[in-house]
Design a protein around this motif. Structure first.
Motif, mmCIF file in Angstrom:
data_model
loop_
_atom_site.group_PDB
_atom_site.id
_atom_site.type_symbol
_atom_site.label_atom_id
_atom_site.label_comp_id
_atom_site.label_asym_id
_atom_site.label_seq_id
_atom_site.Cartn_x
_atom_site.Cartn_y
_atom_site.Cartn_z
ATOM 1 N N THR A 151 34.335 50.975 40.953
ATOM 2 C CA THR A 151 35.738 50.239 40.920
ATOM 3 C C THR A 151 36.805 51.222 40.816
ATOM 4 O O THR A 151 36.603 52.386 40.245
ATOM 5 C CB THR A 151 35.962 49.293 39.500
ATOM 6 O OG1 THR A 151 35.580 49.928 38.458
ATOM 7 C CG2 THR A 151 34.623 48.146 39.912
ATOM 8 N N GLY A 152 38.189 50.877 40.852
ATOM 9 C CA GLY A 152 39.346 51.838 41.032
ATOM 10 C C GLY A 152 40.480 50.832 40.904
ATOM 11 O O GLY A 152 40.703 49.733 41.642
ATOM 12 N N THR A 153 41.441 51.472 40.223
ATOM 13 C CA THR A 153 42.955 50.833 40.416
ATOM 14 C C THR A 153 43.960 52.033 40.527
ATOM 15 O O THR A 153 43.811 52.704 39.931
ATOM 16 C CB THR A 153 42.940 49.887 39.040
ATOM 17 O OG1 THR A 153 41.861 49.203 38.772
ATOM 18 C CG2 THR A 153 44.202 49.034 39.192
ATOM 19 N N ALA A 154 44.918 51.751 41.295
ATOM 20 C CA ALA A 154 45.988 52.542 41.530
ATOM 21 C C ALA A 154 47.061 52.352 40.350
ATOM 22 O O ALA A 154 46.902 51.508 39.548
ATOM 23 C CB ALA A 154 46.577 52.366 42.815
ATOM 24 N N GLU A 155 47.941 53.497 40.374
ATOM 25 C CA GLU A 155 48.767 53.345 39.251
ATOM 26 C C GLU A 155 49.743 52.202 39.243
ATOM 27 O O GLU A 155 50.019 51.829 40.417
ATOM 28 C CB GLU A 155 49.814 54.820 39.600
ATOM 29 C CG GLU A 155 50.620 54.899 38.200
ATOM 30 C CD GLU A 155 51.676 56.153 38.257
ATOM 31 O OE1 GLU A 155 52.215 56.473 37.663
ATOM 32 O OE2 GLU A 155 51.449 56.735 39.423
ATOM 33 N N GLU A 156 49.951 51.837 38.118
ATOM 34 C CA GLU A 156 50.861 50.359 38.044
ATOM 35 C C GLU A 156 50.055 49.226 38.909
ATOM 36 O O GLU A 156 50.824 48.233 39.147
ATOM 37 C CB GLU A 156 52.244 50.684 38.632
ATOM 38 C CG GLU A 156 53.041 51.775 37.970
ATOM 39 C CD GLU A 156 54.427 51.927 38.261
ATOM 40 O OE1 GLU A 156 54.996 51.109 39.288
ATOM 41 O OE2 GLU A 156 55.390 52.661 37.801
ATOM 42 N N ASP A 157 48.939 49.499 39.034
ATOM 43 C CA ASP A 157 48.058 48.386 39.519
ATOM 44 C C ASP A 157 48.569 47.985 40.963
ATOM 45 O O ASP A 157 48.674 46.677 41.089
ATOM 46 C CB ASP A 157 48.431 47.316 38.543
ATOM 47 C CG ASP A 157 47.495 47.047 37.108
ATOM 48 O OD1 ASP A 157 46.715 48.254 36.980
ATOM 49 O OD2 ASP A 157 47.275 46.236 36.498
ATOM 50 N N LYS A 158 49.112 48.625 41.606
ATOM 51 C CA LYS A 158 49.502 48.301 43.067
ATOM 52 C C LYS A 158 48.426 48.350 43.947
ATOM 53 O O LYS A 158 48.369 47.572 45.087
ATOM 54 C CB LYS A 158 50.388 49.572 43.442
ATOM 55 C CG LYS A 158 51.610 49.530 42.550
ATOM 56 C CD LYS A 158 52.405 50.888 43.188
ATOM 57 C CE LYS A 158 53.947 51.101 42.358
ATOM 58 N NZ LYS A 158 54.728 52.134 42.778
ATOM 59 N N ALA A 159 47.471 48.877 43.596
ATOM 60 C CA ALA A 159 45.802 48.576 44.635
ATOM 61 C C ALA A 159 44.823 48.424 43.610
ATOM 62 O O ALA A 159 44.789 49.216 42.579
ATOM 63 C CB ALA A 159 45.921 49.532 45.585
ATOM 64 N N ALA A 160 43.916 47.606 44.201
ATOM 65 C CA ALA A 160 42.529 47.528 43.480
ATOM 66 C C ALA A 160 41.466 47.898 44.530
ATOM 67 O O ALA A 160 41.398 47.357 45.675
ATOM 68 C CB ALA A 160 42.278 46.179 42.695
ATOM 69 N N TRP A 161 40.476 48.583 44.186
ATOM 70 C CA TRP A 161 39.295 48.912 45.095
ATOM 71 C C TRP A 161 38.130 48.792 44.540
ATOM 72 O O TRP A 161 37.677 48.775 43.148
ATOM 73 C CB TRP A 161 39.439 50.444 45.407
ATOM 74 C CG TRP A 161 40.881 50.946 45.940
ATOM 75 C CD1 TRP A 161 42.004 51.193 45.417
ATOM 76 C CD2 TRP A 161 40.961 51.619 47.060
ATOM 77 N NE1 TRP A 161 42.712 51.652 46.100
ATOM 78 C CE2 TRP A 161 42.317 51.807 47.432
ATOM 79 C CE3 TRP A 161 39.935 51.883 48.197
ATOM 80 C CZ2 TRP A 161 42.879 52.495 48.534
ATOM 81 C CZ3 TRP A 161 40.367 52.289 49.336
ATOM 82 C CH2 TRP A 161 41.755 52.752 49.618
ATOM 83 N N PHE A 162 36.941 48.552 45.390
ATOM 84 C CA PHE A 162 35.825 48.551 45.031
ATOM 85 C C PHE A 162 34.896 49.251 46.447
ATOM 86 O O PHE A 162 34.887 48.987 47.557
ATOM 87 C CB PHE A 162 34.945 47.569 44.882
ATOM 88 C CG PHE A 162 33.407 47.455 44.537
ATOM 89 C CD1 PHE A 162 32.993 47.736 43.123
ATOM 90 C CD2 PHE A 162 32.458 47.342 45.490
ATOM 91 C CE1 PHE A 162 31.798 47.847 42.762
ATOM 92 C CE2 PHE A 162 31.188 47.503 45.115
ATOM 93 C CZ PHE A 162 30.543 47.900 43.776
ATOM 94 N N ALA A 163 34.497 50.437 45.901
ATOM 95 C CA ALA A 163 33.663 51.128 46.991
ATOM 96 C C ALA A 163 32.075 51.340 46.544
ATOM 97 O O ALA A 163 31.836 51.623 45.455
ATOM 98 C CB ALA A 163 33.952 52.661 46.878
ATOM 99 N N GLY A 164 31.296 50.769 47.595
ATOM 100 C CA GLY A 164 30.050 50.703 47.242
ATOM 101 C C GLY A 164 28.851 50.789 48.328
ATOM 102 O O GLY A 164 29.448 50.865 49.468
ATOM 103 N N TYR A 165 27.799 50.900 48.228
ATOM 104 C CA TYR A 165 26.672 51.007 49.135
ATOM 105 C C TYR A 165 25.409 50.513 48.770
ATOM 106 O O TYR A 165 24.987 50.590 47.538
ATOM 107 C CB TYR A 165 26.832 52.519 49.600
ATOM 108 C CG TYR A 165 26.380 53.677 48.632
ATOM 109 C CD1 TYR A 165 25.035 53.912 48.362
ATOM 110 C CD2 TYR A 165 27.351 54.032 47.922
ATOM 111 C CE1 TYR A 165 24.905 54.832 47.261
ATOM 112 C CE2 TYR A 165 27.221 55.203 47.084
ATOM 113 C CZ TYR A 165 25.969 55.418 46.860
ATOM 114 O OH TYR A 165 25.625 56.471 45.768
ATOM 115 N N THR A 166 24.465 50.026 49.655
ATOM 116 C CA THR A 166 23.220 49.991 49.556
ATOM 117 C C THR A 166 22.770 51.137 50.411
ATOM 118 O O THR A 166 23.100 51.701 51.101
ATOM 119 C CB THR A 166 22.700 48.476 50.285
ATOM 120 O OG1 THR A 166 23.122 48.576 51.625
ATOM 121 C CG2 THR A 166 23.615 47.422 49.481
ATOM 122 N N PRO A 167 21.208 51.315 50.663
ATOM 123 C CA PRO A 167 20.681 51.935 51.217
ATOM 124 C C PRO A 167 20.972 52.188 52.586
ATOM 125 O O PRO A 167 20.829 53.188 53.200
ATOM 126 C CB PRO A 167 19.107 52.075 51.063
ATOM 127 C CG PRO A 167 19.044 51.138 49.834
ATOM 128 C CD PRO A 167 20.248 50.320 49.676
#
Length: 835
Positions: free
Chosen positions: A616-632
């Motif tokens: 997971t990830g969040t930009a400064e001041e909550d201007k963006a929220a991310w999820f980067a993931g993978y399966t095989p």
């Protein structure tokens, strides 16, 4: 009459054959020819020339001056003859097909049609309707000596022809006359034959038409981007007005577009604004130089930002985003440039798969847009983007650019202006493992290595403490914590120190090797790089995570598999696979990221029903929220962004979707899970085949009494502080029992860890004290700023049992649904959040 020769006195022996006395007495003496038979004398009046020696050796390879002269003369005759023949044989043709360009067709991988574009937007107008300042702006941009020069620039034409013939790349340098001939009579192909035709037609056209007629034709046929052909169409496309109503600054911007129509569209590509301003200044300065504009007028001008694009309805929904991404891909990889593509007639097969594309659109609609409300102002700023890549070959199989291309023009899948936050942290770990990095005490960095995770701990360098002290989410002190735990909880203090241990430059290089473009904004080599201030796109991040999924092998991401025109295929450059990092480093990183999904901040991704790894990830001041993931077999990145719909300014997502805070473990992870589940439905479940090195188990320094591996030497007071922090984490003691940033005791939190209470943004809250805080992504060396205690990204919860939001993902809300520091609108009155 007596014709006898005059008589000369003197010795007869000194007289010549006719009785005259030579100046040189020796000349009267008869000579014999030694080579002549019988020594006979040479015939009178003839002298023998000496024979020229034969040319030998290397001299035989050098042409004589006679041969050289003959070759030059012959070449000159051929050139003159060829020019005369070309001039006589090549006539001015009728307008080519580009004047009525056909559509381009974009296809899914299976041949299903995605979109058709190419509806020509052109309105021819006479030159008298185009204001003089606008004409001068175009001349300043493209050909300042147009009215005084010949039809062709011989020097530039020969240079461009030579570079084309020798494979040195395409080069311009054509006059406006030549460009008009190319646009209207020929085509955009870069060949010697086309260049030769352009030369002869330009010369004839210059003799048959006036300069005004040529300029009028040029302004009506040139491409300005946004599917606008001609200055009148461009005026409406960018400023919504007739060309007569344009001011000089607006005309200078339209003239700037002629150099790079799509790239210089600052609305579609805000990251290129610096280059656009430089080109705009170049045009205006040229007008001043040629006295078409005064210095005083020039100084008062400000850049006229164009209107948002209004694309054709045929590009509505995701179609426009896909077409936009394909066009950028073709131009960036030198397959088909934008001007040539705009002439139409191309059939483009993408790597996108319809099943995946439909699944991604549905997942975003169900988990993001369906949760917005017209009654909430915060929902007006919500934007979403995503990209999905097949790790085995780098093919982009799905792309989500926004809710609708006709409503939101900027492509959220490819834009590079939002911080990626903590989704960058896996690149730090991968770099440490790939480079065999060690801590400050020379211990190998592995998932089991212990670090000091205390809030605002100063990063230590080999030479001593630095001036960088990143804050953790909710100001939590974690004390000694393993790398795996620090990844699960997204502990900023640990990863900033790890980046310093590895070397910020090495971290940057590893990120680039994995797939992050080297020119990514804010990809700066400092300890803060670990917290994700870089602004990579969703496609960039998906490409990098796909490299981890494929055990460290990097396949450059690909969006186009085939391009053809008139049934002839166009070559597509091969993009070879390379090893970015070792398999062991990649697989160990994957092993750690699996823990994030299994029990860390990304548990919502587990709903995909597949073995998964992610962050997971969040930009400064909550201007963006991310999820980067993978399966095989599938790597996907989802991002939710905040952007003001009127000004385009990035905005915090406080209160969006009815939540006090937006975090990567919420809507982004839920969207990822829904998409992955549908996209892989019907395919066999694959397990990760990992060759990971977890490293030896290490004792907890807090329990063993040893100093932390990365901690500087401490005195007794420092050890006492460490013990107090440990008691606070263990829930012992009284005041120290409280979780930092919540005001509640650990016992109270543990009593209702899975509360189903719906968050109430308007609930009352205690006032939090102010303190000196440093945003977690502040670069090394940045000064501290006095500000109130800031909210931290929700993907980095405190230690212990996290509270849960109404949708079941770990978050920072208290069991009663409230969060310290939120006012009745759900906004944080204490200050910005931290990534």
């Amino acid at each position: 009459m007596n014709q006898e020769p005059p008589q000369h006195s003197g010795d007869p022996g000194q007289q010549g054959p006719e009785g005259w006395a030579p100046r040189d007495p020796s000349a009267a003496a008869p000579t014999t020819d030694a080579d002549h038979p019988d020594g006979a004398q040479e015939p009178k009046g003839r002298t023998k020339r000496s024979k020229r020696p034969k040319r030998t050796g290397w001299r035989r390879a050098i042409p004589t001056w006679r041969m050289t002269l003959a070759a030059v003369v012959l070449l000159a005759l051929l050139l003159v003859g060829g020019f005369i023949a070309g001039y006589q044989l090549i006539d001015i043709p009728a307008a080519n097909a580009a004047a009525t360009a056909q559509s381009n067709v974009y296809l899914y991988k299976d041949g299903t049609v995605i979109a058709r574009d190419g509806e020509i937007n052109r309105e021819n107008i006479p030159l008298r309707r185009i204001p003089r300042p606008i004409q001068h702006a175009v001349l300043a941009a493209e050909d300042r000596d147009f009215y005084s020069e010949d039809a062709i620039d011989i020097k530039a034409t020969l240079r461009a022809g030579w570079n084309t013939a020798t494979g040195k790349g395409r080069q311009g340098g054509s006059t406006i006359t030549q460009q008009y001939v190319k646009n209207y009579y020929l085509g955009q192909e870069q060949t010697l034959v086309r260049k030769a035709k352009e030369l002869f037609i330009s010369i004839k056209l210059d003799r048959e038409q006036s300069k005004d007629e040529i300029l009028e034709g040029y302004l009506n046929t040139s491409y300005f981007g946004r599917n606008a052909y001609g200055i009148q169409a461009a005026s409406h496309a960018y400023y919504g007005k007739d060309v007569e109503d344009l001011d000089t600054g607006e005309g200078a911007y339209l003239a700037s577009l002629l150099n790079a129509p799509s790239s210089y569209d600052v609305v579609a590509h805000p990251q290129n604004k610096k280059a656009v301003l430089a080109r705009w200044d170049y045009v205006l300065d040229g007008m001043v130089e040629h006295h078409w504009l005064t210095e005083a007028q020039r100084k008062t001008m400000t850049f006229p930002v164009p209107d948002k694009a209004k694309p054709a309805t045929a590009l509505s929904g995701q179609r426009g985003y896909i077409v936009n991404a394909v066009e950028d891909y073709l131009a960036a990889n030198d397959i088909v440039d934008e001007k040539t593509l705009a002439t139409g007639g191309y059939r483009i097969t993408t790597t996108l798969q319809k099943k995946n594309q439909d699944a991604l659109v549905q997942a975003v609609d169900d988990n993001v847009h369906s949760k917005t409300s017209d009654d909430r102002d915060a929902d007006r700023i919500v934007r979403a983007g995503g990209a999905s890549i097949d790790p085995s070959n780098g093919h982009v199989v799905a792309l989500y650019g926004g809710i609708d291309y006709t409503k939101q023009f900027v492509n959220n899948a490819t834009r590079r202006d939002y911080q990626v936050g903590s989704t960058f942290k896996p690149f730090v770990l991968a770099s440490a493992l790939a480079n065999g990095s060690t801590t400050q005490k020379d211990k190998p960095i592995t998932p089991n290595t212990h670090y000091n995770g205390d809030n605002e701990r100063t990063v230590q360098a080999a030479t001593g403490p630095t001036d960088y002290s990143p804050a953790n989410e909710d100001d939590v002190d974690y004390g000694s914590i393993t790398v795996r735990e620090a990844t699960d909880k997204s502990v900023n203090a640990v990863y900033a120190q790890m980046a310093q241990d590895v070397g910020p430059e090495e971290v940057k290089n590893t990120a680039i090797s994995l797939g992050i473009p080297a020119n990514t904004p804010d990809l700066t080599a400092s300890p803060s790089i670990a917290l994700g201030p870089a602004t990579a796109s969703a496609v960039d991040m998906a490409s990098a995570y796909a490299t981890l999924a494929d055990h460290g092998r990097h396949h450059p991401w690909t969006l186009v598999s085939k391009v053809s025109k008139n049934a002839e295929e166009i070559d597509i450059p091969t993009r070879p696979t390379r090893r970015a990092i070792s398999r062991e480093a990649a697989d160990t990183t994957t092993s750690v990221l699996r823990s994030v999904v299994d029990g860390g901040t990304g548990t919502a991704a587990g709903a995909a029903g597949r073995p998964a790894a992610g962050k997971t990830g969040t930009a400064e001041e909550d201007k963006a929220a991310w999820f980067a993931g993978y399966t095989p077999d599938l790597a996907t990145v989802i991002t939710v962004m905040g952007q003001d719909p009127k000004t385009g300014v990035q905005k915090p997502l406080y209160g969006a979707l009815g939540l006090a805070r937006m975090n990567g473990g919420g809507a982004p992870a839920q969207t990822w899970a829904a998409y992955t589940r549908t996209a892989l439905e019907g395919s066999p479940v694959k397990a990760f085949d990992l060759h990971a090195d977890e490293g030896p188990e290490e004792p907890d320094p807090d329990e063993s009494g040893e100093a932390e591996d990365t901690e500087e030497a401490e005195n007794t007071d420092g050890h006492r502080d460490r013990e107090e922090r440990r008691h606070r984490r263990d829930g012992t003691g009284t005041r120290d029992n409280q979780e930092s940033g919540t005001g509640e005791t650990g016992e109270d939190q543990d009593s209702t860890p899975d509360s189903d209470t719906t968050p109430v943004p308007g609930a009352p809250h205690p006032t939090a004290p102010t303190r000196t805080a440093k945003p977690a992504d502040t670069p090394r060396g940045a000064p501290r700023v006095q500000q109130p205690a800031a909210l931290r990204p929700a993907d980095e919860p405190g230690r212990g049992a996290p509270s849960r939001t109404d949708d079941g993902h770990p978050g920072e809300e208290r069991p009663d649904g409230r969060r310290p520091g939120n006012d009745e609108s759900g906004q944080d009155h204490q200050g910005p959040g931290r990534p």
